[in-house]
Design an enzyme around this catalytic site. Structure first.
Site, PDB file in Angstrom:
ATOM      1  N   PRO A  74       0.840  -1.216   0.000  1.00  0.00           N
ATOM      2  CA  PRO A  74       0.000   0.000   0.000  1.00  0.00           C
ATOM      3  C   PRO A  74       0.869   1.259   0.000  1.00  0.00           C
ATOM      4  CG  PRO A  74      -0.480  -1.402   1.912  1.00  0.00           C
ATOM      5  CD  PRO A  74       0.689  -2.007   1.217  1.00  0.00           C
ATOM      6  N   GLU A  75       0.645   2.113  -0.967  1.00  0.00           N
ATOM      7  CA  GLU A  75       1.358   3.377  -1.047  1.00  0.00           C
ATOM      8  C   GLU A  75       0.426   4.486  -0.554  1.00  0.00           C
ATOM      9  OE1 GLU A  75       4.433   3.964  -1.785  1.00  0.00           O
ATOM     10  OE2 GLU A  75       5.060   1.994  -2.486  1.00  0.00           O
ATOM     11  N   ARG A 133       1.715 -10.588   6.390  1.00  0.00           N
ATOM     12  CA  ARG A 133       3.156 -10.630   6.674  1.00  0.00           C
ATOM     13  C   ARG A 133       3.543  -9.897   7.955  1.00  0.00           C
ATOM     14  NH1 ARG A 133       6.582  -9.659   1.343  1.00  0.00           N
ATOM     15  NH2 ARG A 133       8.235 -10.100   2.826  1.00  0.00           N
ATOM     16  N   ARG A 155      23.097  18.718  -2.370  1.00  0.00           N
ATOM     17  CA  ARG A 155      22.886  17.266  -2.256  1.00  0.00           C
ATOM     18  C   ARG A 155      23.407  16.574  -3.511  1.00  0.00           C
ATOM     19  NH1 ARG A 155      18.805  16.887   1.924  1.00  0.00           N
ATOM     20  NH2 ARG A 155      18.668  14.658   1.586  1.00  0.00           N
TER      21      ARG A 155
END
Ligand SMILES: [Zn+2]
Length: 270
Positions: A2-3, A110, A151
């Site tokens: 699930p995002e 899980r 970065r």
């Protein structure tokens, strides 16, 4: 897994069933989730009314006067509504029984999901260091550009960092970089301001579309088989290695970046 869009869809799916309802009983059948479920949560939640159902990143936040339930769906978790007395399967680890006769059920084969109860959820260690919500107004190209200065990491890994912005998983990172026309290997710190404007818009657009697609599954949160379906939106590059770019016909390439597969079109993304 699930995002963010699936978690937001879950929030919208359960909210009408649990908001303003009183939790009459909490049943924890298996405490061994990603982190053990604390003893005593059953007692603390008994008799509490649900005051709000929110989401922060991929966490569902269900607020009561005696603390906020912080639920994470992990890799395989789902939440849905059943009637009292509906038999629990072996992966149905937690039930929140409501006075209404309905039950909010948490299933997770899980067990990478989690359940915490917190008086101050946004200060909880799981949430306190998270970057902004991608769909909030504070998330802009200007923000990304400032944050990225100096970065050296690739722009794809940069936007997948939850301390930069939450909810941009692997699929959404690949898709939004395609939409913005940015090569995923580009160094975050050497990407121009106007390109971050395009990228912030693309991230919002892709997530928005996924959430809208999820709207078609809202009715599945009650009365279905207890497995709210995840939805697929049309993907332009993700999982399309060797297929033709729909914009320019070039073959989509894949490579591994930070242990995750990245898909892109080398003509459309520079
Ligand atoms: Zn292309």
């Amino acid at each position: 897994m699930p995002e963010l869009p699936e978690v937001e869809t879950s929030r919208r799916g359960i909210e009408p069933w649990i908001l303003d309802q009183v939790i009459s009983r909490v049943i924890v059948r298996d405490r061994r989730l990603r982190w053990p479920v604390a003893k005593g949560v059953e007692r603390k939640l008994k008799g509490q009314a649900v005051e709000s159902v929110d989401r922060r990143a991929k966490y569902l936040l269900i607020r009561t006067a005696n603390g906020t339930i912080i639920l994470h769906l992990g890799m395989t978790g789902s939440v849905f509504i059943v009637d009292h007395g509906a038999p629990a399967g072996i992966h149905d680890h937690i039930d929140f029984e409501l006075d209404s006769g309905k039950v909010l059920r948490f299933r997770d084969p899980r067990r990478f999901g989690s359940f915490h109860l917190s008086k101050d959820p946004l200060a909880h260690p799981l949430l306190s260091k998270l970057g902004p919500e991608p769909l909030a107004s504070g998330f802009t190209g200007e923000y990304l550009w400032r944050k990225s200065r100096g970065r050296k990491v690739s722009i794809k890994q940069f936007i997948m960092n939850a301390q930069v912005v939450v909810g941009v998983g692997n699929i959404y990172a690949s898709e939004s970089l395609f939409l913005a026309g940015i090569n995923p290997k580009r160094a975050a710190g050497r990407t121009a301001r106007h390109r971050y404007d395009a990228l912030a818009d693309a991230i919002k657009d892709i997530l928005d579309r996924a959430i809208k697609a999820g709207g078609t599954t809202l009715r599945d949160f009650y009365g279905g088989d207890g497995e709210p379906g995840y939805f697929k939106q049309q993907l332009e590059v993700y999982d399309r290695e060797g297929e033709h770019c729909r914009t320019c016909n070039t073959l989509i390439k894949a490579f591994v970046q930070g242990q995750r597969s990245t898909y892109y079109c080398k003509s459309c993304q520079t």
